[in-house]
Design an enzyme around this catalytic site. Sequence first.
Site, PDB file in Angstrom:
ATOM      1  N   HIS A   1      -3.897 -33.657 -24.662  1.00 54.14           N
ATOM      2  CA  HIS A   1      -4.841 -32.654 -24.160  1.00 54.14           C
ATOM      3  C   HIS A   1      -4.485 -31.301 -24.746  1.00 54.14           C
ATOM      4  O   HIS A   1      -3.323 -31.051 -25.075  1.00 54.14           O
ATOM      5  CB  HIS A   1      -4.837 -32.593 -22.626  1.00 54.14           C
ATOM      6  N   HIS A   9      -4.779 -27.204 -23.905  1.00 59.53           N
ATOM      7  CA  HIS A   9      -5.039 -26.181 -22.893  1.00 59.53           C
ATOM      8  C   HIS A   9      -5.788 -25.016 -23.542  1.00 59.53           C
ATOM      9  O   HIS A   9      -5.375 -24.537 -24.615  1.00 59.53           O
ATOM     10  CB  HIS A   9      -3.735 -25.582 -22.358  1.00 59.53           C
TER      11      HIS A   9
END
Length: 136
Positions: free
Chosen positions: A98, A100
């Site tokens: 992922h 941010h």
Amino acid sequence: MDCIFCKIINGELPSKKIYEDEHYIAILDIMPVNYGHTLLIPKTHFRNILDMPDEYSNSIYYKVKQLAKAIKNGISCDGLNIIQNVESAGGQEVFHAHIHIVPRYKDDNFRLALQKKKYQDDAQMDRYAELIKNNL
Ligand code: 5GP
Ligand code: ZN
């Protein structure tokens, strides 16, 4: 697989989804550094960028840019940090890749807690450059 983000992607766990396409979702981080802190997550389970196939790693920044603009314009923050933590040593806690996208404000007074070093000399700097270049 016992993975929080896979469960969010499958709909087994709730999330505040702000974007979805065939390959990615973007959700609000449940514990934001600043409100609007967003996570862009590939729907396929990869551990982090190191095991993402090129087709994902090549396209992910196109999505990051779209989200970054939407966040900046939508919540009128002053800047952003775009971060991927890689492995525990890099601060990764959820081992499903992922990125941010963190809204930042001139007066939020957060500092990334990374301390900077100096190279001992030019030769040491050359050695590090070579070690990396030899693996490209
Ligand atoms: P990492 O440290 O792995 O780069 O970041 C993981 C992020 O996922 C953290 O910022 C954490 O707040 C967020 N997070 C962990 N569990 C959940 C969850 O169940 N839902 C959402 N939306 N975010 C989560
Ligand atoms: Zn997963």
